[in-house]
Design an enzyme around this catalytic site. Structure first.
Site, mmCIF file in Angstrom:
data_model
loop_
_atom_site.group_PDB
_atom_site.id
_atom_site.type_symbol
_atom_site.label_atom_id
_atom_site.label_comp_id
_atom_site.label_asym_id
_atom_site.label_seq_id
_atom_site.Cartn_x
_atom_site.Cartn_y
_atom_site.Cartn_z
ATOM 1 N N PHE B 121 0.861 -1.311 -0.033
ATOM 2 C CA PHE B 121 -0.028 0.067 -0.020
ATOM 3 C C PHE B 121 0.900 1.112 0.085
ATOM 4 O O PHE B 121 2.163 1.117 0.174
ATOM 5 C CB PHE B 121 -0.890 -0.034 1.367
ATOM 6 C CG PHE B 121 -2.433 0.227 0.892
ATOM 7 C CD1 PHE B 121 -2.943 -1.113 0.253
ATOM 8 C CD2 PHE B 121 -3.245 0.993 1.582
ATOM 9 C CE1 PHE B 121 -4.067 -0.889 0.134
ATOM 10 C CE2 PHE B 121 -4.415 1.026 1.355
ATOM 11 C CZ PHE B 121 -5.199 0.145 0.477
ATOM 12 N N GLN B 234 -7.716 14.617 4.346
ATOM 13 C CA GLN B 234 -7.192 13.651 3.307
ATOM 14 C C GLN B 234 -8.124 13.594 2.344
ATOM 15 O O GLN B 234 -9.388 13.205 2.264
ATOM 16 C CB GLN B 234 -6.860 12.455 3.908
ATOM 17 C CG GLN B 234 -6.356 11.291 2.810
ATOM 18 C CD GLN B 234 -5.743 10.208 3.468
ATOM 19 O OE1 GLN B 234 -6.445 9.469 3.815
ATOM 20 N NE2 GLN B 234 -4.585 10.355 3.555
ATOM 21 N N HIS B 236 -8.806 11.621 -0.956
ATOM 22 C CA HIS B 236 -8.054 10.180 -1.307
ATOM 23 C C HIS B 236 -8.137 10.379 -2.855
ATOM 24 O O HIS B 236 -9.075 11.014 -3.643
ATOM 25 C CB HIS B 236 -9.404 9.102 -1.092
ATOM 26 C CG HIS B 236 -8.742 7.696 -1.323
ATOM 27 N ND1 HIS B 236 -8.471 7.260 -2.633
ATOM 28 C CD2 HIS B 236 -8.361 6.671 -0.363
ATOM 29 C CE1 HIS B 236 -8.076 5.993 -2.467
ATOM 30 N NE2 HIS B 236 -8.015 5.596 -1.338
ATOM 31 N N LEU B 250 -15.616 5.728 -3.118
ATOM 32 C CA LEU B 250 -14.238 5.248 -3.179
ATOM 33 C C LEU B 250 -13.674 4.315 -4.172
ATOM 34 O O LEU B 250 -14.373 3.347 -4.232
ATOM 35 C CB LEU B 250 -14.060 4.656 -1.513
ATOM 36 C CG LEU B 250 -12.398 4.610 -1.081
ATOM 37 C CD1 LEU B 250 -11.534 5.780 -1.406
ATOM 38 C CD2 LEU B 250 -12.147 4.228 0.183
ATOM 39 N N GLU B 253 -7.387 1.872 -2.523
ATOM 40 C CA GLU B 253 -5.710 2.076 -3.023
ATOM 41 C C GLU B 253 -5.524 0.410 -3.324
ATOM 42 O O GLU B 253 -4.268 0.473 -4.000
ATOM 43 C CB GLU B 253 -5.199 2.710 -1.870
ATOM 44 C CG GLU B 253 -3.885 2.891 -1.928
ATOM 45 C CD GLU B 253 -3.144 3.772 -0.730
ATOM 46 O OE1 GLU B 253 -3.741 4.729 -0.301
ATOM 47 O OE2 GLU B 253 -2.032 3.575 -0.566
ATOM 48 N N ARG B 314 -0.906 9.390 -0.085
ATOM 49 C CA ARG B 314 -2.261 9.967 -0.583
ATOM 50 C C ARG B 314 -2.034 11.345 -1.102
ATOM 51 O O ARG B 314 -2.730 11.601 -2.084
ATOM 52 C CB ARG B 314 -3.349 9.364 0.108
ATOM 53 C CG ARG B 314 -3.657 8.118 0.282
ATOM 54 C CD ARG B 314 -4.579 7.693 1.207
ATOM 55 N NE ARG B 314 -4.937 6.396 1.144
ATOM 56 C CZ ARG B 314 -5.976 5.753 1.840
ATOM 57 N NH1 ARG B 314 -6.555 6.293 2.996
ATOM 58 N NH2 ARG B 314 -6.169 4.557 1.795
ATOM 59 N N HIS B 379 -11.936 12.190 2.055
ATOM 60 C CA HIS B 379 -12.110 10.795 2.451
ATOM 61 C C HIS B 379 -11.812 10.886 4.026
ATOM 62 O O HIS B 379 -12.565 9.842 4.848
ATOM 63 C CB HIS B 379 -10.890 9.951 1.672
ATOM 64 C CG HIS B 379 -10.820 8.471 2.264
ATOM 65 N ND1 HIS B 379 -12.125 7.761 1.997
ATOM 66 C CD2 HIS B 379 -9.917 7.874 2.575
ATOM 67 C CE1 HIS B 379 -11.680 6.450 2.423
ATOM 68 N NE2 HIS B 379 -10.354 6.630 2.781
ATOM 69 N N ARG B 414 -2.299 10.713 6.419
ATOM 70 C CA ARG B 414 -2.465 9.015 6.982
ATOM 71 C C ARG B 414 -2.201 8.172 5.864
ATOM 72 O O ARG B 414 -2.538 8.405 4.587
ATOM 73 C CB ARG B 414 -3.944 8.899 7.438
ATOM 74 C CG ARG B 414 -4.435 7.473 7.662
ATOM 75 C CD ARG B 414 -5.618 7.222 8.397
ATOM 76 N NE ARG B 414 -6.822 7.414 7.391
ATOM 77 C CZ ARG B 414 -6.921 6.305 6.313
ATOM 78 N NH1 ARG B 414 -6.388 5.194 6.381
ATOM 79 N NH2 ARG B 414 -7.965 6.430 5.555
#
Lengths: 246, 606
Positions: B121, B234, B236, B250, B253, B314, B379, B414
């Site tokens: 990730f 954030q 996304h 969404l 990821e 991100r 997000h 994050r």
């Protein structure tokens, strides 16, 4: 812009009726978008449950033109121009208001199923993927309760007093088939969940938005296990001599 | 005065996502009585939407991994603004929490030798995310839900808390209403754990549902707690952009973790040129190297190849997509292309089943045949209620917070996968902290009747006045936040934003609604708007106060990250009378043995 007409049930346990609303249709719009449009423009007090809007939480179950559906997955371009789209609450559960029903019975049924019961060891678990593929299928369930809604034992015969319904047979199957589970829920399935009430019409499988093969992969194997446990004369003798598994 | 019903518990947990459920399970395990209050039905909280996985340094796939590396990745991802102690506890305890989930019935995907499988990730040096296809959050919430239910937790579903009550400076209760019929409810309690999630509904394009209206942040702020790092929101990088009905939904990821490639309208794999100097060496330098990494990942083989540039953090990927669009290289609907269709289609369906269905059913796109169109969507908020790292207690005695509504853990950005682990690590700690506190309180703290009267008056008011439609006011707030405090920020825009929010406060205070109290979403929104206003104002003012770019906070007028003052302070806001006060408070100082982890890293690069 194209317009659609929605006939939405407005009412509560004391009764109600359908109210018509006109909604402009954007590309890719779903019925839940139309309901939100109505809420924002015409009827802020229109009651509806929803959360993720992506078919992952199972909140927005309703009956659209009579078909039990997730509103977030029901596209507006599925309907003909000029076709009236009727939206009503799911039938099997008591209405609270408009499109919202009281589904608390399901949570009560869930409590009665014996939970996951692994052995008390501290080792790292080695579990092979092929041994959990089936369990993972059952664990895809998003608890939309559409299977409960269409199950004729619950819908037409209203046997919520006796039958646990497809959702909780799936949950039980997920526990029973878990390679590390040690409990035995067969007596419960037979005497309290009344798995025998299901006569495998497969309506639940057809309506499942997660494509879980509820009848073939969960209910029928459980029925077989119940039969093996309680009705197989050879196994009965065998068990009485050598003792049973679990 | 209206009637209300009363319940009494040692601890009340508000919110039943991963953090709230884990907190309630812990309180119950400590032998105390706990009431779990949630706005939706149990099992529907936003945790269910988490797709890619839960980050924990189990080292099942990459044996080099360990908590130190996870800690370092987390701090670097947060641009060193994280509360180091939270990041440390998180990295150290996440593996135990994952094993615990497995013991409670979670069925994670497996490696070939039968261990918990881990995927790559963004921002994680090693393959670290334990997952179940692309529905990890569902697995987690169902596991916790069943564990909680069988442990005998009392759950109050479809119930909204509108006010925290105090006895002097200490928590003594929570007041609210049941959505079903609008009846009021008082919870008498010694401690409250807030686990209400995020604030996404203040922006128009968001992956968040109606519930994410800053409730915990709003309640804590009103009760005297402070909020930190609120400028860090954030976006996304990969939300759906087309068709309009699904804008913002969404796209995990995990698509990039499995080898998904980002391209612009010219077909260029643009992420190579957006890698920051500091971490460039952790990523593949060429398409060939990235391809080798993907091949090795698919076949579970070892390889020296570094991960693809799409797995940058991100904040960085979201900015890159924004810039590609601004410079005219975007996709037709204002995004870019994300492609996984070059892989075997059965593998894609197996590893990313819900993405496959989501695009197939909602956008008529078969992701095994062609690319997806994706763009940034609001997000997550890194900022939130300030808590003490070990106990999760706020500065209000008896008030605890965990999960997204708490701040500090993630710094200015994050990493994906660190949210699910945050929920269970700090959910447990908050439950433990609240239990310890509740045990230390002798007798039931008292409830002030006049506080209850005020709470009821506030809830009744929208029925008794003329004012704006709450949906219109929410939309207006969205447009202000989109236009003036979005992904890229500038002083004059934010000043305009703050001024417009100030004006909007009058509308928020005067929203009106018709109908009855039974399941009336318009009425519910009237109260939620006040919480949203706290988040909107906190974000705008905090962002305006930070003259640098860091993590998710990108300033056009201050494009560089400051290594001086601004790398040493958190922005904190709190309520002072009717005003929002803002100050910059020093970051907790990291002990030397942890500092060394970063020096080693730099040496290795030199």
């Amino acid at each position: 812009m194209r317009k659609a007409t929605l006939k939405v049930f407005r009412g509560d346990k004391n009764g109600g009726d359908y109210t018509k609303y006109e909604v402009p249709v954007e590309e890719g719009m779903v019925v839940l978008d139309a309901i939100h449009y109505i809420q924002a423009k015409d009827a802020p007090d229109l009651a509806v449950r929803w959360n993720c809007k992506a078919a992952k939480c199972g909140s927005c179950s309703a009956e659209v033109n009579g078909k039990p559906s997730l509103m977030c997955k029901t596209r507006m371009d599925r309907f003909e121009d000029g076709e009236e789209i009727q939206v009503q609450p799911v039938k099997t559960f008591p209405i609270i208001k408009d499109l919202v029903t009281d589904v608390s019975w399901n949570y009560e049924v869930n409590k009665k199923i014996k939970g996951f019961s692994p052995p008390q060891d501290d080792n790292e678990w080695i579990i092979y993927q092929e041994d959990i593929d089936r369990v993972q299928e059952f664990r895809k369930c998003i608890e939309c309760f559409l299977c409960q809604d269409v199950c004729h034992v619950l819908r037409d015969h209203d046997r919520k007093d006796a039958f646990m319904g497809p959702r909780f047979l799936v949950r039980t199957a997920g526990l029973e088939m878990h390679p590390k589970d040690t409990a035995n829920r067969m007596k419960y399935l037979k005497d309290e969940g009344h798995i025998g009430f299901c006569n495998i019409t497969k309506c639940c499988s057809e309506v499942c938005p997660e494509d879980i093969h509820i009848t073939d992969n969960a209910i029928i194997p459980l029925k077989e296990r119940v039969v093996d446990e309680f009705y197989d004369p050879v196994a009965k003798i065998f068990k009485s001599i050598f003792g049973g598994k679990k | 005065m209206a009637n209300y019903e009363t319940h009494e518990h040692d601890v009340i947990v508000v919110g039943a996502g991963g953090a709230g459920l884990r907190a309630a399970i812990e309180v119950s395990a400590q032998g105390l009585s706990v009431g779990l209050v949630c706005k939706s039905l149990l099992g529907k909280a936003h945790t269910v939407m988490a797709e890619g996985g839960i980050a924990a340094a189990l080292a099942n796939v990459d044996p080099q991994d360990g908590w130190q590396t996870h800690f370092r990745d987390t701090m670097r991802g947060g641009k060193m603004l994280n509360n180091w102690r939270m990041a440390q506890l998180h990295a150290q305890e996440a593996p135990d929490r994952v094993r615990e989930l497995e013991r409670w019935g979670a069925v994670f995907d497996r490696t070939k030798d039968g261990r918990i499988l881990q995927r790559a990730f963004g921002g994680h040096k090693w393959k670290r995310l334990c997952h179940v296809g692309d529905r990890t959050g569902l697995e987690m919430i169902r596991t916790l839900q069943d564990q909680g239910v069988h442990q005998g937790i009392t759950v109050y579903m479809e119930c909204t808390i509108s006010k925290l009550l105090k006895d002097g400076d200490k928590i003594s209760g929570a007041f609210g209403y049941f959505r079903e019929d609008g009846r009021y409810v008082l919870f008498k309690t010694k401690a409250v754990v807030l686990a209400t999630g995020g604030v996404g509904k203040i922006y128009s394009v968001t992956s968040n549902s109606w519930e994410y209206t800053s409730d915990g942040q709003g309640l804590a702020y009103e009760a005297g707690a402070d909020l930190i790092d609120m400028e860090f929101v954030q976006f996304h990088p990969t939300g759906m952009v087309w068709p309009p009905g699904v804008r913002g939904l969404l796209v995990t990821e995990g698509v990039r973790g499995e080898g998904g490639i980002l391209r612009n309208s010219k077909g260029e794999r643009f992420m190579f040129k957006y890698l920051p100097e500091a971490t460039k060496n952790d990523y593949a330098a060429t398409e060939e190297e990235a391809k080798e990494w993907v091949e090795a990942t698919i076949h579970g083989k070892k390889s020296e190849a570094r991960r693809p540039p799409e797995l940058s953090t991100r904040d960085n990927v979201a900015r890159a997509i924004y810039i590609e669009n601004k410079e005219g290289r975007g996709s037709p609907h204002g995004g870019v292309f994300l492609d996984i269709s070059y892989q075997d289609s059965e593998r894609v369906k197996k590893k990313l089943p819900s993405m496959y269905h989501q695009f197939k059913e909602l956008a008529d796109v078969d992701i095994t045949e062609g690319p997806m169109e994706v763009g940034p969507t609001c997000h997550y908020i890194m900022g939130g209620i300030r808590v003490e790292a070990d106990s999760a207690q706020t500065r209000v005695p008896g008030l605890f917070a965990a999960g997204e509504c708490a701040g500090g853990m993630h710094g200015s950005n994050r990493l994906g996968g660190n949210s699910l682990s945050d929920l269970v690590v700090f959910g447990r700690r908050a439950g433990l902290g609240a239990s310890t506190y509740a045990k230390s309180v002798s007798g039931q703290p008292s409830i002030n009747d006049s506080d209850i009267n005020l709470a009821i008056e506030e809830l009744e008011a929208p029925f008794n006045r003329e004012g704006k439609n709450p949906y219109d006011v929410a939309k207006h707030m969205n447009s202000i936040m989109d236009a003036y405090v979005g992904i890229f920020r500038e002083q004059k825009d934010m000043e305009t934003g703050v001024a417009k929010l100030e004006e909007l406060k009058k509308d928020v205070a005067n929203v009106a609604v018709k109908g009855g109290k039974a399941y009336n979403p318009g009425w519910h929104l009237c109260r939620d708007l006040k919480n949203m206003m706290v988040a909107a104002e906190a974000i705008a003012r905090s962002a305006l106060s930070r003259p640098e770019s860091r993590g998710a906070h990108s300033r056009l007028d201050f494009p560089d990250t400051d290594n001086g003052k601004w790398s040493t302070v958190n922005t904190s806001v709190y309520k002072d009378g009717d005003e929002m006060k803002l100050e910059h408070t020093p970051l907790p100082v990291m002990p030397d043995e942890l500092k060394e982890l970063f020096e080693e890293k730099e040496k290795a690069h030199a």
